[in-house]
Design a protein around this motif. Structure first.
Motif, PDB file in Angstrom:
ATOM      1  N   TYR A 149       0.694  -1.047   0.089  1.00  0.00           N
ATOM      2  CA  TYR A 149      -0.077   0.051  -0.045  1.00  0.00           C
ATOM      3  C   TYR A 149       1.110   1.202  -0.182  1.00  0.00           C
ATOM      4  O   TYR A 149       1.966   1.315   0.595  1.00  0.00           O
ATOM      5  CB  TYR A 149      -0.856  -0.118   1.355  1.00  0.00           C
ATOM      6  N   ASP A 150       0.378   2.564  -0.401  1.00  0.00           N
ATOM      7  CA  ASP A 150       1.004   3.495  -0.256  1.00  0.00           C
ATOM      8  C   ASP A 150       0.360   4.374   0.635  1.00  0.00           C
ATOM      9  O   ASP A 150      -0.873   4.689   0.441  1.00  0.00           O
ATOM     10  CB  ASP A 150       0.993   4.278  -1.597  1.00  0.00           C
ATOM     11  N   ILE A 151       1.023   4.936   1.548  1.00  0.00           N
ATOM     12  CA  ILE A 151       0.311   5.876   2.624  1.00  0.00           C
ATOM     13  C   ILE A 151       0.478   7.119   2.285  1.00  0.00           C
ATOM     14  O   ILE A 151       1.234   7.748   1.643  1.00  0.00           O
ATOM     15  CB  ILE A 151       0.931   5.690   4.056  1.00  0.00           C
ATOM     16  N   ALA A 152      -0.690   7.932   2.215  1.00  0.00           N
ATOM     17  CA  ALA A 152      -1.103   9.217   1.850  1.00  0.00           C
ATOM     18  C   ALA A 152       0.072  10.490   2.383  1.00  0.00           C
ATOM     19  O   ALA A 152       0.694   9.918   3.569  1.00  0.00           O
ATOM     20  CB  ALA A 152      -2.304   9.799   2.236  1.00  0.00           C
ATOM     21  N   GLU A 153       0.513  10.910   1.234  1.00  0.00           N
ATOM     22  CA  GLU A 153       1.550  12.027   1.581  1.00  0.00           C
ATOM     23  C   GLU A 153       1.157  13.038   2.751  1.00  0.00           C
ATOM     24  O   GLU A 153       2.010  13.626   3.536  1.00  0.00           O
ATOM     25  CB  GLU A 153       1.845  12.954   0.500  1.00  0.00           C
ATOM     26  N   ASP A 154      -0.384  13.284   2.837  1.00  0.00           N
ATOM     27  CA  ASP A 154      -0.798  14.287   3.756  1.00  0.00           C
ATOM     28  C   ASP A 154      -1.276  13.641   5.062  1.00  0.00           C
ATOM     29  O   ASP A 154      -1.955  14.259   6.024  1.00  0.00           O
ATOM     30  CB  ASP A 154      -1.876  15.121   3.247  1.00  0.00           C
ATOM     31  N   TYR A 155      -0.897  12.360   5.404  1.00  0.00           N
ATOM     32  CA  TYR A 155      -1.276  11.746   6.792  1.00  0.00           C
ATOM     33  C   TYR A 155      -0.613  12.521   7.940  1.00  0.00           C
ATOM     34  O   TYR A 155       0.533  12.957   7.607  1.00  0.00           O
ATOM     35  CB  TYR A 155      -0.758  10.411   6.677  1.00  0.00           C
ATOM     36  N   PRO A 156      -1.392  12.687   8.859  1.00  0.00           N
ATOM     37  CA  PRO A 156      -1.019  13.599  10.097  1.00  0.00           C
ATOM     38  C   PRO A 156       0.249  13.468  10.624  1.00  0.00           C
ATOM     39  O   PRO A 156       0.987  14.408  10.922  1.00  0.00           O
ATOM     40  CB  PRO A 156      -2.060  13.566  10.978  1.00  0.00           C
ATOM     41  N   ASP A 157       0.803  11.936  10.588  1.00  0.00           N
ATOM     42  CA  ASP A 157       2.194  11.775  11.070  1.00  0.00           C
ATOM     43  C   ASP A 157       3.229  11.934  10.150  1.00  0.00           C
ATOM     44  O   ASP A 157       3.103  11.145   9.296  1.00  0.00           O
ATOM     45  CB  ASP A 157       2.201  10.422  12.065  1.00  0.00           C
ATOM     46  N   ALA A 158       4.081  12.774  10.134  1.00  0.00           N
ATOM     47  CA  ALA A 158       5.129  12.995   9.294  1.00  0.00           C
ATOM     48  C   ALA A 158       6.000  11.701   8.953  1.00  0.00           C
ATOM     49  O   ALA A 158       6.723  11.299   7.884  1.00  0.00           O
ATOM     50  CB  ALA A 158       6.048  14.271   9.535  1.00  0.00           C
ATOM     51  N   ALA A 159       6.170  11.077  10.202  1.00  0.00           N
ATOM     52  CA  ALA A 159       7.128   9.949  10.119  1.00  0.00           C
ATOM     53  C   ALA A 159       6.545   8.737   9.374  1.00  0.00           C
ATOM     54  O   ALA A 159       7.114   7.883   8.705  1.00  0.00           O
ATOM     55  CB  ALA A 159       7.549   9.351  11.595  1.00  0.00           C
ATOM     56  N   ILE A 160       5.070   8.685   9.296  1.00  0.00           N
ATOM     57  CA  ILE A 160       4.458   7.559   8.490  1.00  0.00           C
ATOM     58  C   ILE A 160       3.794   8.113   7.084  1.00  0.00           C
ATOM     59  O   ILE A 160       3.720   7.393   6.383  1.00  0.00           O
ATOM     60  CB  ILE A 160       3.140   7.169   9.625  1.00  0.00           C
ATOM     61  N   ALA A 161       3.730   9.241   6.873  1.00  0.00           N
ATOM     62  CA  ALA A 161       3.215   9.644   5.741  1.00  0.00           C
ATOM     63  C   ALA A 161       4.167   9.265   4.722  1.00  0.00           C
ATOM     64  O   ALA A 161       5.305   9.562   4.693  1.00  0.00           O
ATOM     65  CB  ALA A 161       3.075  11.200   5.687  1.00  0.00           C
ATOM     66  N   GLY A 162       3.508   9.168   3.406  1.00  0.00           N
ATOM     67  CA  GLY A 162       4.383   8.742   2.188  1.00  0.00           C
ATOM     68  C   GLY A 162       4.970   7.458   1.945  1.00  0.00           C
ATOM     69  O   GLY A 162       5.747   7.496   1.173  1.00  0.00           O
ATOM     70  N   GLN A 163       4.628   6.613   2.984  1.00  0.00           N
ATOM     71  CA  GLN A 163       5.492   5.365   3.068  1.00  0.00           C
ATOM     72  C   GLN A 163       4.879   4.300   2.122  1.00  0.00           C
ATOM     73  O   GLN A 163       3.786   4.174   1.853  1.00  0.00           O
ATOM     74  CB  GLN A 163       5.732   4.746   4.495  1.00  0.00           C
ATOM     75  N   LYS A 164       5.672   3.623   1.546  1.00  0.00           N
ATOM     76  CA  LYS A 164       5.186   2.388   0.727  1.00  0.00           C
ATOM     77  C   LYS A 164       5.583   1.235   1.557  1.00  0.00           C
ATOM     78  O   LYS A 164       6.523   1.031   2.001  1.00  0.00           O
ATOM     79  CB  LYS A 164       5.843   2.151  -0.478  1.00  0.00           C
TER      80      LYS A 164
END
Length: 472
Positions: free
Chosen positions: A362-377
């Motif tokens: 899955y690709d986690i959204a770039e705008d997810y609230p936690d920057a450490a988790i956002a945008g990760q594949k």
């Protein structure tokens, strides 16, 4: 129990006539080495899963280790001078979170015979009503332990609810190439029941505590990405009917899709942790403010009033630290993926259709609230959906939209390290499988076709598939 030649030929043909989506093997991606993206552990460990993901900031790492102390250290009976961790019970399964999640993994499987189980939680529910109100003495979970007062504060002390009698029987069969195998079928019975037998149409479902590393990443997968996989009526005719449980968000009162729990009973990581605090340790919180004592458990209710807490037993500040610890738990890096045997196993994983439930990435959204988790594949190998797993794995219990034969697809990342970290590899909802091979052989229902594919492989192919699963 082998499939006859004719039946197997039909199953085999159906694998290759269901469209390329079932059998197509995607090109290997270098991203597969880092299952959690930048939330993968910095280095491989065979001693513990408890490491923050690399992307966690310095402040997050401080919160991570503070939360870990609340996760690790035992809770004590209230009132106590240790105000930040008193309030144990009155009824409970374990004194700490880590007692059920050894080093961030699954706990130890209960041994055969009569015992007070810890990691093997015994859920109680209806076989006929999905969201029934418990009208018996045991509530929604058997809590085998009760607090003890050493100074006589309570004239009538609470009682642990029951013991577990675990027996096993051996079932033998063989693969298509003639190699024999055996499976161990567990048999569960409650004993020493403090309040008499359960009513008719109420059953017990054993659940071995799940792995918790990577749960923050699972919490971050978008609902839209998950629901795109839902196919209750099997409209694409691939034999897979992914269904998402619709469960109660106790804060908003809405029904959301379930992600956590072995039947996907909880919609969010925070609610899963809050429920575990109340149900497993007896620690009330602002999501679950009442003790789990039932109306019939008068001594439990009396003991609950002794603690001296003006409100709940774990305030939001401390609960949020435990949530931060869980959310920031990284995922171990993959191993040996470019070895020839593992790559062959990877191809067989897709060709067998395992990926249809164990969604690779899955690709986690770039705008997810936690920057450490956002945008990760990420590569968890789960769709978090419910699937009919057949009668052999059925517990008969209904939970919201989950039927008795349905279980949530567990993530596969990191499970190959369990034997080293925990001392044993235990798989499936109740830990009955002692290896990946045994787990596959227990599959039925929607996974029966993939199971039969595995049975027809030769020994080298089976070993390659298993090695791939243990490498991701």
């Amino acid at each position: 129990m082998r499939v006859s030649g004719c039946l197997w030929l039909l199953a085999w043909l159906s694998l290759f006539t269901g469209g390329c989506s079932r059998t197509e093997v995607p090109e290997f991606s270098q991203a597969e080495w880092q299952p959690g993206g930048k939330m993968t552990h910095k280095r491989l460990s065979k001693r513990s899963y408890v490491f923050a993901g690399q992307a966690a900031s310095k402040q997050q790492q401080l919160d991570f280790w503070t939360g870990f102390s609340l996760f690790r250290d035992p809770w004590v009976i209230a009132p106590s001078s240790t105000k930040d961790r008193d309030g144990l019970g009155p009824l409970f399964n374990a004194r700490s979170c880590i007692a059920c999640h050894s080093d961030g993994s699954r706990g130890k499987m209960s041994q055969s015979g009569e015992s007070l189980p810890t990691s093997l939680v015994l859920r109680v529910g209806s076989t006929t009503i999905a969201n029934y109100a418990n009208n018996h003495a045991y509530g929604g979970q058997i809590q085998p332990r009760a607090i003890r007062f050493n100074q006589g504060e309570a004239q009538h002390k609470p009682q642990g609810e029951a013991w577990l009698q675990l027996d096993e029987s051996v079932e033998r069969s063989s693969f298509a190439d003639g190699e024999n195998y055996q499976l161990t079928r567990p048999h569960y019975q409650l004993t020493k029941m403090a309040f008499g037998p359960l009513p008719e149409q109420v059953t017990v479902s054993p659940r071995l505590s799940p792995n918790i590393y990577g749960v923050g990443l699972l919490d971050a997968i978008s609902e839209q990405d998950l629901l795109q996989q839902e196919d209750i009526a099997d409209s694409d005719k691939d034999g897979i009917s992914a269904k998402y449980n619709r469960v109660l968000d106790v804060i908003t009162g809405e029904l959301l899709i379930g992600r956590f729990g072995l039947k996907a009973k909880q919609p969010s990581l925070k609610q899963q942790i809050a429920a575990a605090f109340r149900d497993d340790i007896g620690i009330t919180n602002n999501l679950f403010t009442e003790e789990s004592c039932t109306q019939q458990q008068v001594n439990c209710q009396r003991a609950a009033k002794i603690g001296g807490h003006s409100s709940v037993e774990i305030p939001d500040k401390l609960l949020n630290l435990v949530v931060s610890f869980n959310r920031l738990l990284g995922v171990p890096p993959a191993r040996d993926l470019e070895q020839k045997e593992v790559q062959h196993g990877r191809a067989l994983f897709y060709q067998s259709g395992c990926h249809l439930c164990h969604t690779p990435s899955y690709d986690i959204a770039e705008d997810y609230p936690d920057a450490a988790i956002a945008g990760q594949k990420i590569w968890p190998y789960t769709d978090l959906a419910l699937h009919d797993m057949g009668t052999d794995l059925a517990d008969g219990m209904l939970e919201f939209d989950a039927f008795g034969q349905e279980w949530r697809t567990p993530p596969l990342w990191g499970i190959g390290l369990q034997a080293d970290i925990v001392g044993e590899q235990r798989l499936l909802h109740d830990g009955r499988a002692r290896s990946v091979s045994e787990a596959i052989l227990w599959h039925g229902g929607e996974a029966e076709q993939s199971r039969q594919y595995f049975i027809q492989l030769n020994q080298a192919e089976r070993q390659a598939l298993v090695r791939f699963v243990n490498s991701i």
